[in-house]
Design a protein around this motif. Structure first.
Motif, PDB file in Angstrom:
ATOM      1  N   CYS A  17       0.742  -1.260   0.186  1.00 42.86           N
ATOM      2  CA  CYS A  17      -0.170  -0.081   0.076  1.00 42.86           C
ATOM      3  C   CYS A  17       0.873   1.248  -0.149  1.00 42.86           C
ATOM      4  CB  CYS A  17      -0.919   0.050   1.272  1.00 42.86           C
ATOM      5  SG  CYS A  17      -2.071  -1.456   1.370  1.00 42.86           S
TER       6      CYS A  17
ATOM      7  N   ASN B 181      -2.072   7.770   1.759  1.00 44.61           N
ATOM      8  CA  ASN B 181      -2.990   7.684   0.918  1.00 44.61           C
ATOM      9  C   ASN B 181      -3.792   8.980   0.696  1.00 44.61           C
ATOM     10  OD1 ASN B 181      -5.200   7.302  -1.034  1.00 44.61           O
ATOM     11  ND2 ASN B 181      -6.061   5.652   0.341  1.00 44.61           N
TER      12      ASN B 181
ATOM     13  N   GLU C 253      -8.039   2.053  -1.394  1.00 44.38           N
ATOM     14  CA  GLU C 253      -7.134   1.859  -0.394  1.00 44.38           C
ATOM     15  C   GLU C 253      -5.782   2.313  -0.825  1.00 44.38           C
ATOM     16  OE1 GLU C 253      -6.997  -0.117   2.742  1.00 44.38           O
ATOM     17  OE2 GLU C 253      -8.835  -1.018   2.902  1.00 44.38           O
ATOM     18  N   SER C 254      -5.477   2.421  -2.302  1.00 45.76           N
ATOM     19  CA  SER C 254      -4.299   2.568  -2.647  1.00 45.76           C
ATOM     20  C   SER C 254      -3.387   1.478  -2.256  1.00 45.76           C
ATOM     21  CB  SER C 254      -3.907   4.245  -2.401  1.00 45.76           C
ATOM     22  OG  SER C 254      -2.329   4.393  -3.083  1.00 45.76           O
TER      23      SER C 254
END
Length: 472
Positions: free
Chosen positions: A334, A356, A418-419
């Motif tokens: 992430c 994010n 959520e990237s």
């Protein structure tokens, strides 16, 4: 071909009643052919550029093709007519290689960090130009700070080089025009929130760039079954290379094809492609078509090159991920969008240092892992959501159903909200890569503190900081 009654005195500068991209593409290819014909004539003239342009204007009185070319260029690219009569005098100024950033007051802290990362952590000696749109865009105090904070930095107002009456620049649109206005012959544009893990100079030696003179990067694979982009491109490009039909966009696998956080163009050899890209970012073009169809400037680079049939190359890897493991899934990385070099090693990422930013998660990442976005599999050239294209593929392969296609495992898949990226091997950054990435956070803290001081009316001195040793 252009219609038989075509008149170059008609306004192709982008007024709504005249804006027809199929016609525009034909006109730009005609300009390219004439440019290649008239340029040697210009080069054969003597004196300074102003003298040459005056001689060229005289030549136009007896040479119809020169007269036609000058009129066509003025209509197509009126922003070049800013103290000059043709693009040749601008083209003659290009020399060397360098980096181009764009920044206004709102991007000041980002560009400070990005430049210090390149200059003081990676020790890159490439000259740097930072473009803005006047003092209302980037204040004098911030210009001075950027100019003094490291060696080899030039601050440039793009409206002093190109005519903003026609460009009407704002936001993303400045990027290709800054590349055009830059004094560099081989120019690498870098977003203000893009960060490198290798000296960016390695890209000037990339095989794809050396072969074509233009290097682009793939975006993430996102939002399939979007037909608007490919339908529009087909409607206005009577001739295309082999790339579009094999692209994810045309095969309805992704709404995004290019990521424009880093772009390389050799303006000596790919000048028509540079002009065509700028044209797609002009005021009327972007408001009525380009930015209405695509997400800002991104696709305007490769589509602009297609419009004038100029070669280009994409780095082979789709956008991957760099950052940390998902707290509930150690098979998911992430963070920001990562791009690899042609050997598959992490090269640069776009999206800054936050976990994010699009979802408002503004804590800094703990950089430790990365994952490739794929792009190596053969199925990207065979599997398609477009029914007509799939029938062609099946006929070519002698198959009766898409179920019979032999496919490797699919590329990793993005969770956009959520990237995070999952579905491929999780790699650990090397210790040097970790130190670089996490060290940029320390630089960013200094940049943000100085940005706050400037907002409060203070004038911090960038030379008082030890950018080399700042640690998080």
């Amino acid at each position: 071909m252009l219609r038989q009654d075509y008149d170059p005195s008609e306004d192709l500068s982008g007024k709504p009643e005249r804006l027809n991209f199929a016609e525009l593409s034909r006109a730009e290819r005609l300009h390219k052919a004439l440019w290649n014909h008239v340029h040697p004539l210009y080069q054969s003239l003597s004196g300074r550029d102003r003298d040459r342009e005056e001689q060229l204007a005289e030549m136009a009185k007896t040479r119809p093709e020169v007269n036609f070319f000058l009129k066509l260029e003025k209509r197509l690219y009126p922003w070049i007519q800013h103290g000059r009569q043709s693009s040749f005098s601008l083209h003659r100024t290009f020399k060397g290689k360098g980096l181009v950033f764009c920044a206004g007051n709102g991007q000041f802290e980002f560009v400070v960090t990005a430049i210090q990362a390149v200059r003081n952590r990676l020790k890159s000696a490439l000259p740097i130009q930072v473009f803005h749109m006047g003092e209302d865009d980037l204040s004098k105090e911030r210009q001075t700070y950027l100019r003094e904070m490291a060696a080899g930095i030039e601050i440039v107002d793009v409206t002093q080089i190109l005519n903003d009456e026609y460009m009407r620049l704002n936001g993303w649109a400045i990027k290709p025009f800054a590349m055009l206005a830059s004094s560099f012959e081989e120019v690498m544009f870098v977003d203000a929130d893009a960060y490198f893990l290798q000296d960016p100079a390695v890209l000037f030696e990339d095989p794809g760039y050396l072969a074509t003179g233009a290097l682009f990067f793939y975006d993430r694979t996102l939002f399939p079954d979007w037909t608007v982009g490919s339908d529009w491109i087909r409607s206005m490009l009577p001739i295309m290379s082999t790339f579009p039909e094999k692209s994810r966009m045309f095969n309805l696998l992704s709404a995004h094809e290019q990521e424009s956080g880093v772009v390389l163009i050799n303006k000596r050899t790919r000048f028509p492609g540079m002009l065509a890209t700028c044209k797609m970012n002009g005021k009327w073009e972007r408001d009525l078509y380009s930015y209405e169809i695509f997400h800002g400037d991104k696709e305007t680079f490769w589509v602009g090159f297609e419009m004038v049939q100029e070669p280009y190359a994409f780095m082979r890897n789709y956008g991957g991920a760099i950052g940390e493991l998902h707290p509930n899934n150690n098979q998911s990385v992430c963070g920001a969008q990562l791009h690899e070099d042609h050997q598959g090693r992490p090269l640069w990422w776009n999206g800054g240092l936050y976990r994010n930013k699009n979802a408002g998660v503004t804590r800094n990442l703990d950089f430790g892992y990365w994952m490739s976005g794929g792009g190596h599999q053969q199925h990207r050239e065979r599997y398609t959501h477009d029914k007509a294209r799939m029938i062609e593929v099946l006929i070519d392969l002698g198959l009766s159903s898409s179920d019979d296609l032999i496919m490797e495992p699919r590329d990793a898949a993005w969770d956009f909200e959520e990237s995070c990226l999952a579905g491929a091997a999780v790699h650990t950054l090397t210790q040097r890569e970790k130190d670089l990435a996490n060290g940029y956070i320390a630089i960013d803290k200094i940049a943000r503190e100085d940005g706050r001081k400037m907002d409060a009316g203070e004038n911090p001195d960038p030379k008082k900081h030890n950018w080399d040793t700042a640690a998080s």
